[in-house]
Design a protein around this motif. Structure first.
Motif, PDB file in Angstrom:
ATOM      1  N   GLN A  43     -14.806  61.935 -29.097  1.00  0.00           N
ATOM      2  CA  GLN A  43     -15.218  60.689 -28.454  1.00  0.00           C
ATOM      3  C   GLN A  43     -14.004  60.142 -27.706  1.00  0.00           C
ATOM      4  N   ILE A  44     -14.198  59.850 -26.433  1.00  0.00           N
ATOM      5  CA  ILE A  44     -13.112  59.356 -25.584  1.00  0.00           C
ATOM      6  C   ILE A  44     -13.466  57.949 -25.128  1.00  0.00           C
ATOM      7  N   ARG A  45     -12.577  56.999 -25.393  1.00  0.00           N
ATOM      8  CA  ARG A  45     -12.777  55.614 -24.973  1.00  0.00           C
ATOM      9  C   ARG A  45     -11.760  55.262 -23.893  1.00  0.00           C
ATOM     10  N   PHE A  46     -12.207  54.568 -22.858  1.00  0.00           N
ATOM     11  CA  PHE A  46     -11.313  54.183 -21.772  1.00  0.00           C
ATOM     12  C   PHE A  46     -11.921  53.010 -21.009  1.00  0.00           C
ATOM     13  N   GLN A  47     -11.157  52.490 -20.048  1.00  0.00           N
ATOM     14  CA  GLN A  47     -11.631  51.361 -19.249  1.00  0.00           C
ATOM     15  C   GLN A  47     -11.474  51.662 -17.766  1.00  0.00           C
ATOM     16  N   LEU A  48     -12.515  51.367 -17.006  1.00  0.00           N
ATOM     17  CA  LEU A  48     -12.413  51.326 -15.549  1.00  0.00           C
ATOM     18  C   LEU A  48     -11.899  49.938 -15.196  1.00  0.00           C
ATOM     19  N   GLU A 106      -9.836  40.534 -11.286  1.00  0.00           N
ATOM     20  CA  GLU A 106      -9.803  41.843 -11.938  1.00  0.00           C
ATOM     21  C   GLU A 106     -11.150  42.082 -12.611  1.00  0.00           C
ATOM     22  N   ALA A 107     -11.759  43.226 -12.332  1.00  0.00           N
ATOM     23  CA  ALA A 107     -13.006  43.625 -12.976  1.00  0.00           C
ATOM     24  C   ALA A 107     -12.726  44.850 -13.835  1.00  0.00           C
ATOM     25  N   SER A 108     -13.347  44.911 -15.011  1.00  0.00           N
ATOM     26  CA  SER A 108     -13.125  46.048 -15.901  1.00  0.00           C
ATOM     27  C   SER A 108     -14.413  46.373 -16.641  1.00  0.00           C
ATOM     28  N   GLN A 109     -14.536  47.625 -17.046  1.00  0.00           N
ATOM     29  CA  GLN A 109     -15.727  48.069 -17.778  1.00  0.00           C
ATOM     30  C   GLN A 109     -15.321  49.090 -18.836  1.00  0.00           C
ATOM     31  N   PRO A 110     -15.499  48.765 -20.128  1.00  0.00           N
ATOM     32  CA  PRO A 110     -15.203  49.733 -21.198  1.00  0.00           C
ATOM     33  C   PRO A 110     -16.254  50.842 -21.202  1.00  0.00           C
ATOM     34  N   ILE A 124     -11.392  67.066 -18.723  1.00  0.00           N
ATOM     35  CA  ILE A 124     -11.808  65.657 -18.627  1.00  0.00           C
ATOM     36  C   ILE A 124     -10.614  64.735 -18.822  1.00  0.00           C
ATOM     37  N   MET A 125      -9.765  65.053 -19.796  1.00  0.00           N
ATOM     38  CA  MET A 125      -8.578  64.229 -20.008  1.00  0.00           C
ATOM     39  C   MET A 125      -7.641  64.308 -18.808  1.00  0.00           C
ATOM     40  N   ASP A 126      -7.512  65.490 -18.205  1.00  0.00           N
ATOM     41  CA  ASP A 126      -6.736  65.614 -16.965  1.00  0.00           C
ATOM     42  C   ASP A 126      -7.246  64.636 -15.916  1.00  0.00           C
ATOM     43  N   TYR A 127      -8.551  64.620 -15.750  1.00  0.00           N
ATOM     44  CA  TYR A 127      -9.152  63.754 -14.738  1.00  0.00           C
ATOM     45  C   TYR A 127      -8.883  62.287 -15.050  1.00  0.00           C
ATOM     46  N   LEU A 128      -9.126  61.885 -16.284  1.00  0.00           N
ATOM     47  CA  LEU A 128      -8.959  60.477 -16.654  1.00  0.00           C
ATOM     48  C   LEU A 128      -7.522  59.999 -16.471  1.00  0.00           C
ATOM     49  N   PHE A 129      -6.564  60.832 -16.866  1.00  0.00           N
ATOM     50  CA  PHE A 129      -5.161  60.424 -16.777  1.00  0.00           C
ATOM     51  C   PHE A 129      -4.645  60.381 -15.343  1.00  0.00           C
ATOM     52  N   THR A 130      -5.264  61.117 -14.452  1.00  0.00           N
ATOM     53  CA  THR A 130      -4.775  61.143 -13.075  1.00  0.00           C
ATOM     54  C   THR A 130      -5.484  60.146 -12.173  1.00  0.00           C
ATOM     55  N   GLN A 131      -6.482  59.447 -12.675  1.00  0.00           N
ATOM     56  CA  GLN A 131      -7.169  58.429 -11.883  1.00  0.00           C
ATOM     57  C   GLN A 131      -6.413  57.107 -11.969  1.00  0.00           C
ATOM     58  N   GLN A 133      -7.233  54.038 -11.499  1.00  0.00           N
ATOM     59  CA  GLN A 133      -7.932  52.846 -11.968  1.00  0.00           C
ATOM     60  C   GLN A 133      -8.615  53.051 -13.320  1.00  0.00           C
ATOM     61  N   ILE A 134      -8.148  54.030 -14.096  1.00  0.00           N
ATOM     62  CA  ILE A 134      -8.670  54.259 -15.444  1.00  0.00           C
ATOM     63  C   ILE A 134      -7.538  54.046 -16.435  1.00  0.00           C
ATOM     64  N   PHE A 135      -7.758  53.189 -17.444  1.00  0.00           N
ATOM     65  CA  PHE A 135      -6.697  52.790 -18.363  1.00  0.00           C
ATOM     66  C   PHE A 135      -7.177  52.860 -19.813  1.00  0.00           C
ATOM     67  N   SER A 136      -6.219  52.661 -20.727  1.00  0.00           N
ATOM     68  CA  SER A 136      -6.498  52.546 -22.177  1.00  0.00           C
ATOM     69  C   SER A 136      -7.328  53.718 -22.685  1.00  0.00           C
ATOM     70  N   ILE A 137      -6.819  54.925 -22.486  1.00  0.00           N
ATOM     71  CA  ILE A 137      -7.549  56.141 -22.845  1.00  0.00           C
ATOM     72  C   ILE A 137      -7.195  56.544 -24.276  1.00  0.00           C
ATOM     73  N   HIS A 138      -8.223  56.664 -25.127  1.00  0.00           N
ATOM     74  CA  HIS A 138      -8.020  57.046 -26.522  1.00  0.00           C
ATOM     75  C   HIS A 138      -9.076  58.072 -26.932  1.00  0.00           C
ATOM     76  N   SER A 139      -8.643  59.082 -27.686  1.00  0.00           N
ATOM     77  CA  SER A 139      -9.553  60.124 -28.151  1.00  0.00           C
ATOM     78  C   SER A 139      -9.616  60.140 -29.667  1.00  0.00           C
ATOM     79  N   SER A 140     -10.776  60.517 -30.196  1.00  0.00           N
ATOM     80  CA  SER A 140     -10.931  60.789 -31.616  1.00  0.00           C
ATOM     81  C   SER A 140     -11.787  62.036 -31.763  1.00  0.00           C
ATOM     82  N   PHE A 141     -11.535  62.796 -32.839  1.00  0.00           N
ATOM     83  CA  PHE A 141     -12.218  64.069 -33.044  1.00  0.00           C
ATOM     84  C   PHE A 141     -13.017  64.051 -34.337  1.00  0.00           C
ATOM     85  N   ASP A 142     -14.065  64.856 -34.362  1.00  0.00           N
ATOM     86  CA  ASP A 142     -14.922  64.887 -35.542  1.00  0.00           C
ATOM     87  C   ASP A 142     -15.630  66.236 -35.595  1.00  0.00           C
ATOM     88  N   HIS A 143     -16.497  66.376 -36.599  1.00  0.00           N
ATOM     89  CA  HIS A 143     -17.285  67.602 -36.753  1.00  0.00           C
ATOM     90  C   HIS A 143     -18.755  67.240 -36.859  1.00  0.00           C
TER      91      HIS A 143
END
Length: 240
Positions: A43-48, A106-110, A124-131, A133-143
């Motif tokens: 699950q990846i959480r971030f903000q536009l 400033e407009a933002s959307q979680p 996907i993480m490559d894309y998010l980190f290189t954009q 206007q995308i901030f506060s990127i956090h990942s969590s892993f599960d099964h």
């Protein structure tokens, strides 16, 4: 003097009545279990986030970034159903703390992106980190089979608690009787502190590169395994 002694006795009596401790011989133990598994979902959480001189400009910027994100995800075979977007927030930007003149907006959307497999995680993480206007990127892993794993962990944690209790009781020359209490959540006041399950804790194991879809992929890693943990507390009655 007589009245002082009486007050102390009444106070002591009240403390005893309020005690959370059982009124019979008992032993309180914590059983633990741990299992290492390879994650198969994330699950990846971030903000536009976009700024502009007008509220419309900032809001339109968020819309445009969202459209670009959807286009990229579709190229990886990921549909809109994998996205959970919250309502857009808008804030005014001021000149400084003293001068409250509005200089822009400033407009933002979680956004929360759920991946049912990790095939495109690094891309996907490559894309998010290189954009820009995308901030506060956090990942969590599960099964995907977490519930089945937690059932197994609960059984193992219970067996571990009984083994510990048996050893401690034998060392004192007594035997275990019946289970008085077993819990998955907090309780019993200060008797056992955080009495119960640890909430299915997840910790990361070794990290490894998942794919090489882009030139930056070598810098991004995902966990090779995650460690699922359970702890369970049990109170046993004791026989002499």
């Amino acid at each position: 003097m007589l009245r002082l002694t009486t007050s102390i006795a009444l106070l002591f009596s009240g403390v005893v009545a309020a005690s959370p401790l059982p009124d019979f011989p008992f032993i309180n133990v914590t059983g633990q279990a741990m299992l290492e598994v390879a994650p198969d979902k994330a699950q990846i959480r971030f903000q536009l986030r976009q700024t502009g001189t007008t509220a419309e400009q900032a809001t339109r910027g968020v819309y445009q970034q969202g459209e670009k994100l959807l286009t990229f995800l579709k190229s990886k075979g990921i549909t809109e159903q994998a996205l959970d977007a919250a309502q857009i927030n808008k804030e005014a930007l001021f000149k400084d703390y003293q001068d409250r003149s509005i200089t822009g907006y400033e407009a933002s959307q979680p956004i929360t992106l759920t991946l049912d497999n990790l095939e495109h995680y690094v891309a996907i993480m490559d894309y998010l980190f290189t954009q820009p206007q995308i901030f506060s990127i956090h990942s969590s892993f599960d099964h995907s089979q977490r519930e089945q794993f937690e059932i197994t962990l609960s059984e193992k944690a219970g067996a571990n608690a009984k083994q510990r209790a048996t050893m401690l009781a034998a060392a004192q020359g007594v035997k275990l009787s019946t289970v008085f209490a077993i819990t998955e959540s907090g309780g019993f006041g200060s008797l056992a502190g955080d009495f119960g399950f640890a909430g299915g804790q997840v910790s990361f194991g070794r990290m490894e590169k998942m794919s090489a879809d882009s030139a930056m992929a070598g810098a991004l890693l995902a966990p090779k395994q995650i460690t699922l943990q359970k702890s369970i507390n049990v109170i046993y009655k004791l026989n002499p």
